[in-house]
Design an enzyme around this catalytic site. Structure first.
Site, PDB file in Angstrom:
ATOM      1  N   ARG A 136     -17.515-103.690  62.624  1.00  0.00           N
ATOM      2  CA  ARG A 136     -17.134-103.257  63.978  1.00  0.00           C
ATOM      3  C   ARG A 136     -15.813-103.877  64.412  1.00  0.00           C
ATOM      4  O   ARG A 136     -15.052-103.257  65.152  1.00  0.00           O
ATOM      5  CB  ARG A 136     -18.242-103.588  64.967  1.00  0.00           C
ATOM      6  CG  ARG A 136     -19.414-102.661  64.763  1.00  0.00           C
ATOM      7  CD  ARG A 136     -20.496-102.903  65.759  1.00  0.00           C
ATOM      8  NE  ARG A 136     -21.434-101.798  65.728  1.00  0.00           N
ATOM      9  CZ  ARG A 136     -22.715-101.897  66.062  1.00  0.00           C
ATOM     10  NH1 ARG A 136     -23.197-103.061  66.450  1.00  0.00           N
ATOM     11  NH2 ARG A 136     -23.490-100.846  66.015  1.00  0.00           N
TER      12      ARG A 136
ATOM     13  N   LYS B 289     -39.047 -90.760  62.918  1.00  0.00           N
ATOM     14  CA  LYS B 289     -39.779 -89.917  63.870  1.00  0.00           C
ATOM     15  C   LYS B 289     -39.065 -88.631  64.225  1.00  0.00           C
ATOM     16  O   LYS B 289     -37.852 -88.633  64.432  1.00  0.00           O
ATOM     17  CB  LYS B 289     -39.978 -90.695  65.169  1.00  0.00           C
ATOM     18  CG  LYS B 289     -40.905 -91.871  65.038  1.00  0.00           C
ATOM     19  CD  LYS B 289     -41.007 -92.515  66.385  1.00  0.00           C
ATOM     20  CE  LYS B 289     -41.974 -93.668  66.382  1.00  0.00           C
ATOM     21  NZ  LYS B 289     -41.874 -94.400  67.643  1.00  0.00           N
TER      22      LYS B 289
ATOM     23  N   GLY C 172     -26.505 -95.423  62.753  1.00  0.00           N
ATOM     24  CA  GLY C 172     -27.313 -96.550  62.334  1.00  0.00           C
ATOM     25  C   GLY C 172     -27.773 -96.578  60.893  1.00  0.00           C
ATOM     26  O   GLY C 172     -27.044 -97.035  60.013  1.00  0.00           O
TER      27      GLY C 172
ATOM     28  N   GLY D 273     -26.699 -93.886  68.739  1.00  0.00           N
ATOM     29  CA  GLY D 273     -27.113 -93.043  69.867  1.00  0.00           C
ATOM     30  C   GLY D 273     -25.972 -92.178  70.386  1.00  0.00           C
ATOM     31  O   GLY D 273     -26.180 -91.019  70.750  1.00  0.00           O
TER      32      GLY D 273
HETATM   33  P1  AMP Z   1     -34.360 -93.701  62.272  1.00  0.00           P
HETATM   34  O1  AMP Z   1     -33.947 -94.938  63.011  1.00  0.00           O
HETATM   35  O2  AMP Z   1     -35.194 -92.751  63.073  1.00  0.00           O
HETATM   36  O3  AMP Z   1     -33.231 -93.044  61.547  1.00  0.00           O
HETATM   37  O4  AMP Z   1     -35.382 -94.204  61.177  1.00  0.00           O
HETATM   38  C1  AMP Z   1     -34.999 -95.038  60.144  1.00  0.00           C
HETATM   39  C2  AMP Z   1     -36.200 -95.699  59.600  1.00  0.00           C
HETATM   40  O5  AMP Z   1     -37.097 -94.732  59.127  1.00  0.00           O
HETATM   41  C3  AMP Z   1     -35.899 -96.613  58.431  1.00  0.00           C
HETATM   42  O6  AMP Z   1     -36.154 -97.933  58.806  1.00  0.00           O
HETATM   43  C4  AMP Z   1     -36.851 -96.142  57.358  1.00  0.00           C
HETATM   44  O7  AMP Z   1     -37.505 -97.203  56.696  1.00  0.00           O
HETATM   45  C5  AMP Z   1     -37.866 -95.325  58.124  1.00  0.00           C
HETATM   46  N1  AMP Z   1     -38.518 -94.335  57.278  1.00  0.00           N
HETATM   47  C6  AMP Z   1     -37.944 -93.405  56.520  1.00  0.00           C
HETATM   48  N2  AMP Z   1     -38.870 -92.734  55.814  1.00  0.00           N
HETATM   49  C7  AMP Z   1     -40.071 -93.249  56.134  1.00  0.00           C
HETATM   50  C8  AMP Z   1     -41.406 -92.997  55.708  1.00  0.00           C
HETATM   51  N3  AMP Z   1     -41.673 -92.053  54.822  1.00  0.00           N
HETATM   52  N4  AMP Z   1     -42.392 -93.740  56.248  1.00  0.00           N
HETATM   53  C9  AMP Z   1     -42.107 -94.698  57.147  1.00  0.00           C
HETATM   54  N5  AMP Z   1     -40.866 -94.989  57.588  1.00  0.00           N
HETATM   55  C10 AMP Z   1     -39.854 -94.283  57.079  1.00  0.00           C
END
Ligand code: AMP
Length: 395
Positions: free
Chosen positions: A35, A198, A354, A377
């Site tokens: 950064r 999610k 991220g 974000g």
């Molecule tokens: P996000 O911040 O929504 O982009 O989510 C990223 C996170 O999703 C990372 O820390 C990954 O470890 C997690 N992730 C990705 N695939 C899976 C999975 N199949 N089960 C649980 N967590 C996951």
């Protein structure tokens, strides 16, 4: 777009909002200075013109209270070494000492203000606080894309005190140009790859992308909500039970809009959420009880790679699996490799937000894609079609 490029900073004091929210270890040492590096072109331009700089940033979440842990004094030494000059430090961003220091700056001087979020007024977007900050400069530059989606005092409100002299820094300008390229003038086919934990975090983005993309690849944890929505057994894989209707709606919308929605068909499953768990491959619709999908499987990887290789513009947001565990990085790594290959063949690739940025860094492929965004974000909101307050404020 009004940027630092067109401005002559000779003899001016520039108040520059940067994002120096860098990770620190237990000894308060910087563990990743990306950064800081990202803000260097803007800082150097101002200094080379013969201007002086007052840098302001937040660090962590001190919740409106001064705290040793979140003090920006921890970065002064590193910043001084990086800029090859003695960076001055004001231990209260709007205290008397800070105003004396900023008033006394000579061309070539750099002053760093203490963490803005030691004042609750910062996140509240307080006008009085913004006015105080504005006294530090003749010109306002916003180069903090990571916080451009927040209407905070230093990112948005302060701009009104510089009606004639407010502008974007190089980083901000590059972020906006690259995001815009994907959103508004992509060479086709345009493919978005979505992953992460999610669906609920990314609904708005998926909906808005359905109006724009040719292909939408969905991997990562969010894919299991889709598998479940269509009657699959997903074992104990991550799933949002209240989003099953939404998943079905998104699939129907994709069909209606002629978007090629690509979901994983197989996955690497584990009997525990751990790197050392026992693993097997399974169909996404037939995961045994007690097992969970932690990465995409070989058939999905092959299909995803074929789509990516045939794309001319690519947006990647979110890992394909739990990439933090070495045994579940393969899906994300192979997707990254396909993006690199497409980029070499002339595609434009934007890695956003991220975890996908962390992923591409882990694979040492940052330099082999077109652009890695510094905004999490902020990029998501921009891609959702929202106007970012920090961008609007510059006008
Ligand atoms: P996000 O911040 O929504 O982009 O989510 C990223 C996170 O999703 C990372 O820390 C990954 O470890 C997690 N992730 C990705 N695939 C899976 C999975 N199949 N089960 C649980 N967590 C996951």
């Amino acid at each position: 777009m009004k940027t630092v490029e067109q401005y002559d900073f000779a003899g001016k004091r520039a108040l520059v909002r940067v994002d120096f929210n860098v990770p620190l270890n237990e000894q308060n040492e910087i563990t990743d200075d990306n950064r800081i590096v990202a803000a260097l072109p803007t800082i150097e331009k101002i200094l080379n013109d013969g201007g002086s700089i007052v840098l302001m940033s937040h660090l962590g979440r001190p919740k409106g209270q001064p705290s040793e842990k979140f003090s920006l004094k921890h970065i002064v030494k590193h910043l001084s070494e990086t800029l090859n000059r003695n960076v001055k430090f004001a231990s209260d961003c709007v205290g008397e000492e800070a105003f004396e220091l900023s008033a006394g700056l000579q061309p070539g001087d750099v002053l760093l203000l203490e963490n803005l979020r030691f004042y609750k007024e910062e996140e509240k977007g307080d006008e009085g606080f913004a006015e105080k900050l504005s006294r530090h400069g003749d010109v306002y530059v916003n180069d903090a894309f990571g916080t451009a989606h927040r209407a905070h005092a230093s990112t948005t409100v302060v701009a009104k005190f510089f009606p004639e002299a407010r502008m974007f820094g190089y980083l901000m300008a590059a972020e906006l140009k690259n995001a815009e390229k994907v959103l508004n003038s992509p060479e086709r086919p345009l493919t978005a790859i979505m992953g992460g934990a999610k669906v609920s975090d990314k609904i708005l983005l998926i909906e808005s992308l359905l109006d724009k993309v040719d292909n939408l690849i969905i991997g990562g944890g969010m894919a299991y909500t889709f598998s479940k929505a269509f009657g699959g057994n997903i074992g104990k894989s991550i799933c949002e039970a209240d989003k099953l209707d939404l998943a079905r709606e998104l699939v129907a919308k994709a069909k209606e809009k002629g978007v090629n929605l690509v979901l994983p068909v197989d996955c690497k499953i584990a009997d525990d959420f751990s790197n050392d768990a026992n693993t097997r491959y399974a169909s996404n619709s037939d995961i045994p009880d007690g097992w969970e999908g932690l990465d995409i499987g070989p058939e999905s990887i092959k299909t995803f790679k074929d789509v990516i290789r045939g794309s001319k513009t690519i947006l990647w947001n979110g890992p394909m699996g739990v990439f933090e565990f070495d045994n579940f990085t393969d899906g994300s790594r192979q997707v990254a490799e396909a993006i690199v290959e497409a980029t070499r063949n002339g595609a434009f690739s934007l890695i956003g937000g991220g975890d996908s940025a962390a992923c591409i860094a882990k694979f040492n492929m940052d330099d082999d894609v077109s652009y890695v965004s510094t905004g999490g974000g902020a990029l998501l909101e921009y891609m959702e079609g929202k106007e970012l307050p920090g961008v609007k404020a510059i006008g």
